[in-house]
Design a protein around this motif. Structure first.
Motif, short mmCIF file in Angstrom:
data_model
loop_
_atom_site.label_atom_id
_atom_site.label_comp_id
_atom_site.label_asym_id
_atom_site.label_seq_id
_atom_site.Cartn_x
_atom_site.Cartn_y
_atom_site.Cartn_z
N LEU A 165 -0.57 8.07 -2.14
CA LEU A 165 -0.09 6.69 -2.17
C LEU A 165 -1.27 5.77 -1.95
O LEU A 165 -2.11 6.02 -1.08
N ILE A 166 -1.35 4.70 -2.74
CA ILE A 166 -2.29 3.61 -2.47
C ILE A 166 -1.47 2.37 -2.21
O ILE A 166 -0.81 1.85 -3.12
N SER A 167 -1.46 1.91 -0.97
CA SER A 167 -0.68 0.72 -0.64
C SER A 167 -1.62 -0.43 -0.28
O SER A 167 -2.77 -0.19 0.13
N ASP A 168 -1.13 -1.65 -0.45
CA ASP A 168 -1.87 -2.78 0.09
C ASP A 168 -2.00 -2.58 1.59
O ASP A 168 -1.05 -2.19 2.27
N ALA A 169 -3.18 -2.84 2.13
CA ALA A 169 -3.41 -2.60 3.56
C ALA A 169 -2.48 -3.42 4.44
O ALA A 169 -2.16 -3.01 5.56
N LEU A 170 -2.01 -4.58 3.94
CA LEU A 170 -1.13 -5.41 4.74
C LEU A 170 0.28 -4.85 4.84
O LEU A 170 1.05 -5.27 5.70
N PHE A 171 0.62 -3.88 4.00
CA PHE A 171 1.86 -3.12 4.17
C PHE A 171 1.58 -1.98 5.15
O PHE A 171 1.53 -0.81 4.78
N TYR A 172 1.37 -2.35 6.40
CA TYR A 172 0.93 -1.37 7.39
C TYR A 172 2.01 -0.35 7.73
O TYR A 172 1.70 0.77 8.17
N PHE A 173 3.29 -0.67 7.50
CA PHE A 173 4.36 0.28 7.82
C PHE A 173 4.27 1.54 6.98
O PHE A 173 4.83 2.59 7.34
N THR A 174 3.59 1.47 5.83
CA THR A 174 3.58 2.61 4.90
C THR A 174 2.82 3.81 5.45
O THR A 174 3.00 4.92 4.96
N LEU A 207 6.11 12.08 5.28
CA LEU A 207 6.32 12.80 4.03
C LEU A 207 5.12 13.66 3.63
O LEU A 207 5.08 14.21 2.53
N ASN A 208 4.14 13.74 4.53
CA ASN A 208 2.93 14.55 4.30
C ASN A 208 2.22 14.15 3.01
O ASN A 208 1.74 14.99 2.25
N LEU A 209 2.14 12.84 2.77
CA LEU A 209 1.48 12.32 1.58
C LEU A 209 0.25 11.52 2.01
O LEU A 209 0.36 10.61 2.84
N PRO A 210 -0.93 11.84 1.48
CA PRO A 210 -2.11 11.04 1.83
C PRO A 210 -1.93 9.58 1.44
O PRO A 210 -1.40 9.28 0.36
N ARG A 211 -2.33 8.68 2.31
CA ARG A 211 -2.25 7.24 2.04
C ARG A 211 -3.64 6.62 2.08
O ARG A 211 -4.33 6.68 3.08
N LEU A 212 -4.05 6.06 0.94
CA LEU A 212 -5.22 5.20 0.91
C LEU A 212 -4.74 3.76 0.92
O LEU A 212 -3.59 3.48 0.54
N VAL A 213 -5.61 2.84 1.33
CA VAL A 213 -5.23 1.43 1.32
C VAL A 213 -6.20 0.64 0.45
O VAL A 213 -7.39 0.96 0.37
N LEU A 214 -5.66 -0.36 -0.20
CA LEU A 214 -6.47 -1.34 -0.90
C LEU A 214 -6.55 -2.59 -0.03
O LEU A 214 -5.53 -3.18 0.31
N ARG A 215 -7.76 -2.95 0.36
CA ARG A 215 -7.96 -4.19 1.12
C ARG A 215 -8.47 -5.23 0.14
O ARG A 215 -9.54 -5.08 -0.44
N THR A 216 -7.69 -6.29 -0.05
CA THR A 216 -7.98 -7.25 -1.12
C THR A 216 -8.86 -8.42 -0.66
O THR A 216 -9.04 -9.37 -1.40
N THR A 217 -9.41 -8.33 0.56
CA THR A 217 -10.34 -9.35 1.03
C THR A 217 -11.77 -8.83 0.96
O THR A 217 -12.01 -7.68 0.58
N SER A 218 -12.71 -9.67 1.34
CA SER A 218 -14.10 -9.23 1.46
C SER A 218 -14.25 -8.32 2.67
O SER A 218 -13.43 -8.33 3.60
N LEU A 219 -15.31 -7.53 2.67
CA LEU A 219 -15.65 -6.74 3.84
C LEU A 219 -15.87 -7.64 5.05
O LEU A 219 -15.45 -7.35 6.17
#
Length: 464
Positions: free
Chosen positions: A123-132, A139-151
């Motif tokens: 799963l790749i979720s927006d980082a602001l959807f922190y509940f995911t 569900l034993n599914l790896p979660r990556l996050v997309l952070r849409t701001t600058s570092l």
């Protein structure tokens, strides 16, 4: 413009050996939907099958992406939509994290149950959807996050004190708004005050977002290493999970097809009639709002420059107005052919046009990156959330624009625009941002930093 996995402008050829599926979940606001769908397109070029879970609110146009599968979930956003002009951004983020949890869990559970071949990689979720994160873990599914701001803004969020008890928010008429914030000295008190009207709410969502970013399997950033090298080193120290800086996403494809607002493309033929680098382009994004008095000062400041301009006035930019009712009396009559006002514009194409000489922006991260990619100097009027951080970096660190520090005043507006468009300082700004534009292109070429980061991301996902 519609994009697909066979576009000839892509920098990488599509692999035919990968048949894994990735599930993506964007936050339902234009500045978050755009990069998520761009990322989805980028991953699709490498053979990944794409499923987008999305909310009913601000649902993307499925017909623009026939190569994706879309799954809609209920979000109950209609219950609070009337408060869009009244509440802080943190209010909506916190609400969506609560209202989407159960329907998202049900949807993701069904998708995994239907996946007989075990093809779903992550799963790749927006980082602001922190509940995911908790859902993915269960569900034993790896979660990556997309952070849409600058570092840089992610670091600032972690450092700044979001509390009404702190000096940045517990202010009096005698407070020193010009003082630097000790926790992040680049920022002034007046910058931090712009970021939120609800410091407690902002503190809740920032704390949860950062915590679940650190718990994720990795972080994807829409930026490039050469722009934010010092910040990237800090991120790698503070976050033990892998970080992938493969941006700018929009440079992988022609113009984005993910706009939720209809674009007026007639502006491009108008730009064709203007001299090179002569036009001021003004747009404050899809969410920002300004007062009627600020709107009128903006209008006067523009006309006082004597330069042609293309001004995006989104419906609702001035709360309570339908479109142009708040313009000064007889403004359009006096304007004549000296400028164009439209409800929405194809921004990437406008910035790439030879006639565009300056971008007056709210400094949302997508807009900031797009301006850098086309070598267009900026005038910055940040409104909220990460925009004040981005604006400080544009003006004080990268020195590729000027900051309107004290709101909308016609004299200050005229001076700022002329600094960029006419003065020696503007020439130096243009040289610096042109250099960054060249670094963007190099980063995306084979062997460049973004190219390498993208390859690393693909290999990492395949390792799950």
């Amino acid at each position: 413009m519609e994009t697909n996995g066979s576009d000839t402008n892509l920098r990488w050829t599509k692999s035919t050996s990968i048949r894994r599926r990735i599930i993506l979940f964007p936050l339902p606001f234009q500045g978050h939907i755009n990069p998520m769908l761009q990322l989805a397109n980028i991953l699709h070029t490498q053979g990944f099958e794409i499923t987008i879970i999305h909310t009913e609110f601000n649902s993307p146009y499925h017909s623009n992406y026939p190569h994706f599968i879309f799954k809609s979930i209920r979000d109950r956003f209609f219950e609070i939509e009337s408060r869009l002009t009244k509440e802080d951004a943190s209010f909506f983020v916190i609400y969506l994290n609560r209202s989407c949890e159960e329907p998202f869990r049900d949807c993701l559970t069904r998708l995994l149950a239907e996946d007989d071949e075990g093809s779903i990689s992550c799963l790749i979720s927006d980082a602001l959807f922190y509940f995911t994160q908790a859902v993915a873990d269960s569900l034993n599914l790896p979660r990556l996050v997309l952070r849409t701001t600058s570092l840089a803004s992610a670091i600032a969020y972690g450092a700044l004190p979001f509390s009404s008890e702190t000096g940045c928010f517990n202010l009096t008429k005698d407070s020193n708004y010009e003082a630097s914030v000790p926790e992040f000295p680049l920022m002034k008190v007046k910058d931090v005050v712009k970021m939120t009207t609800n410091p407690e709410g902002m503190g809740i969502f920032v704390t949860n977002t950062l915590k679940q970013m650190k718990a994720s399997s990795g972080i994807i950033w829409n930026t490039f290493e050469e722009l934010e090298q010092p910040s990237l080193e800090t991120i790698r120290q503070e976050f033990s999970v892998p970080s992938f800086t493969l941006g700018p996403f929009h440079k992988y494809f022609p113009a984005s097809s993910s706009s939720l607002i209809e674009q007026d493309r007639t502006v491009l033929s108008w730009l064709d009639t203007q001299a090179p680098k002569s036009v001021i382009y003004i747009s404050f994004g899809s969410v920002a709002r300004i007062t009627e008095s600020a709107f009128q000062e903006l209008a006067h400041g523009l006309t006082n420059t004597g330069l042609p301009f293309l001004w995006v006035v989104r419906a609702g930019l001035v709360p309570g107005s339908k479109w142009l009712e708040s313009l000064p009396e007889k403004f359009l009559e006096r304007l004549g052919d000296g400028g164009r006002i439209v409800k929405w514009a194809p921004q990437e194409d406008v910035l790439a046009h030879p006639a565009t000489g300056c971008f007056w922006t709210h400094c949302g991260w997508n807009s900031t990156l797009e301006s850098i990619c086309e070598g267009v100097p900026m005038v910055c009027s940040p409104c909220f959330v990460d925009q004040p951080v981005n604006a400080r970096y544009v003006s004080d660190v990268w020195k590729i624009g000027v900051l309107l520090e004290d709101g909308f005043d016609r004299v200050g507006i005229e001076k700022a625009i002329k600094r960029v468009m006419m003065d020696k300082e503007g020439e130096e700004i243009r040289e610096r941002i042109t250099s960054l534009k060249e670094k963007v292109n190099l980063s995306l070429d084979e062997g460049g930093s973004s190219h390498q980061s993208f390859k690393g991301l693909v290999d990492y996902i395949l390792s799950f």
